[in-house]
Design a protein around this motif. Structure first.
Motif, mmCIF file in Angstrom:
data_model
loop_
_atom_site.group_PDB
_atom_site.id
_atom_site.type_symbol
_atom_site.label_atom_id
_atom_site.label_comp_id
_atom_site.label_asym_id
_atom_site.label_seq_id
_atom_site.Cartn_x
_atom_site.Cartn_y
_atom_site.Cartn_z
ATOM 1 N N ASN A 18 8.361 0.300 0.356
ATOM 2 C CA ASN A 18 8.788 -0.770 0.904
ATOM 3 C C ASN A 18 10.225 -1.034 0.447
ATOM 4 O OD1 ASN A 18 6.788 -2.396 2.139
ATOM 5 N ND2 ASN A 18 5.719 -1.718 0.522
ATOM 6 N N SER A 19 11.116 -1.645 1.193
ATOM 7 C CA SER A 19 12.461 -2.006 0.811
ATOM 8 C C SER A 19 12.427 -2.997 -0.253
ATOM 9 C CB SER A 19 13.142 -2.459 1.884
ATOM 10 O OG SER A 19 13.414 -1.333 3.122
ATOM 11 N N TYR A 20 11.397 -4.025 0.099
ATOM 12 C CA TYR A 20 11.761 -5.265 -0.996
ATOM 13 C C TYR A 20 10.176 -5.335 -1.555
ATOM 14 C CZ TYR A 20 16.127 -5.773 0.618
ATOM 15 O OH TYR A 20 17.540 -5.623 1.111
ATOM 16 N N TRP A 21 10.214 -5.935 -2.798
ATOM 17 C CA TRP A 21 8.722 -6.314 -3.157
ATOM 18 C C TRP A 21 8.020 -7.614 -2.289
ATOM 19 C CZ3 TRP A 21 4.785 -4.572 -5.518
ATOM 20 C CH2 TRP A 21 3.739 -5.367 -5.879
ATOM 21 N N ASN A 23 7.913 -7.449 0.708
ATOM 22 C CA ASN A 23 7.129 -6.610 2.069
ATOM 23 C C ASN A 23 5.992 -6.247 1.733
ATOM 24 O OD1 ASN A 23 10.454 -5.113 2.288
ATOM 25 N ND2 ASN A 23 9.657 -7.019 3.585
ATOM 26 N N SER A 24 5.400 -6.170 0.255
ATOM 27 C CA SER A 24 4.178 -5.827 0.048
ATOM 28 C C SER A 24 3.399 -6.911 -1.142
ATOM 29 C CB SER A 24 4.140 -4.336 -0.446
ATOM 30 O OG SER A 24 4.970 -4.357 -1.902
ATOM 31 N N TRP A 26 2.233 -9.675 -0.780
ATOM 32 C CA TRP A 26 1.146 -10.418 -0.285
ATOM 33 C C TRP A 26 -0.451 -9.914 -0.333
ATOM 34 C CZ3 TRP A 26 -1.396 -7.803 3.582
ATOM 35 C CH2 TRP A 26 -0.946 -6.774 4.477
ATOM 36 N N ASN A 57 3.636 2.355 -6.072
ATOM 37 C CA ASN A 57 4.591 1.605 -5.322
ATOM 38 C C ASN A 57 5.922 2.228 -5.722
ATOM 39 O OD1 ASN A 57 3.068 -0.971 -4.175
ATOM 40 N ND2 ASN A 57 2.287 -0.853 -6.220
ATOM 41 N N ILE A 59 9.866 0.623 -4.312
ATOM 42 C CA ILE A 59 10.766 -0.515 -3.871
ATOM 43 C C ILE A 59 12.176 0.252 -3.766
ATOM 44 C CG2 ILE A 59 11.555 -2.720 -3.873
ATOM 45 C CD1 ILE A 59 8.456 -2.404 -3.894
#
Length: 150
Positions: A18-21, A23-24, A26, A57, A59
């Motif tokens: 993901n580009s940013y935390w 984004n995931s 949730w 993960n 980022i």
């Protein structure tokens, strides 16, 4: 297996980029939120592998402690680090399967890296060759049905 299952799967390595935390986050911080989507399904189905599931993960645009890999886009070296790849020989284990999910740009970037590592994947069709994805073959979980197949 060590988790008591009868599955022949040795391990499942899931790298979520993901580009940013945000984004995931949730999926981890609001697990009771009812929603049917690919991310939640992966988490639910991944649980059946128990200790054999390696959830990672990455980022790309911010430093986060939740990221298992250095900040930045996935490249040849990051892919090798994430999945414990040691060389780019062409005799890869046919039991290793790749399944790439994401935007068209992401898939177009990932498949060449997988091929660079020597995994046996190829265009699924002439249309796939034009797009750059999906890839089929012994090292792919993706199996494309012929157009019109039931």
């Amino acid at each position: 297996n060590s988790d008591g299952s009868f599955s022949t799967v040795k391990e499942v390595n899931h790298l979520w980029a993901n580009s940013y935390w945000a984004n995931s986050e949730w999926i981890w911080e609001r697990p009771n939120r009812v929603q049917d989507n690919l991310a939640r399904e992966m988490q639910r189905s991944g649980l059946k592998y128990g200790v054999r599931l390696n959830q990672m993960n990455i980022i790309s645009r911010e430093e986060r402690p939740e990221s298992d890999l250095p900040m930045g886009r996935i490249d040849y070296d990051i892919l090798g680090e994430a999945f414990g790849l040691e060389n780019n020989s062409t005799d890869k284990d046919p039991n290793v399967k790749w399944f790439v999910v994401g935007s068209s740009g992401f898939k177009k970037a990932m498949y060449p890296l997988i091929e660079q590592w020597g995994f046996d994947i190829e265009d699924c069709s002439a249309a796939a060759a034009k797009k750059g994805y999906p890839k089929c073959g012994p090292n792919s979980l993706y199996n494309q049905e012929a157009p019109g197949a039931a």
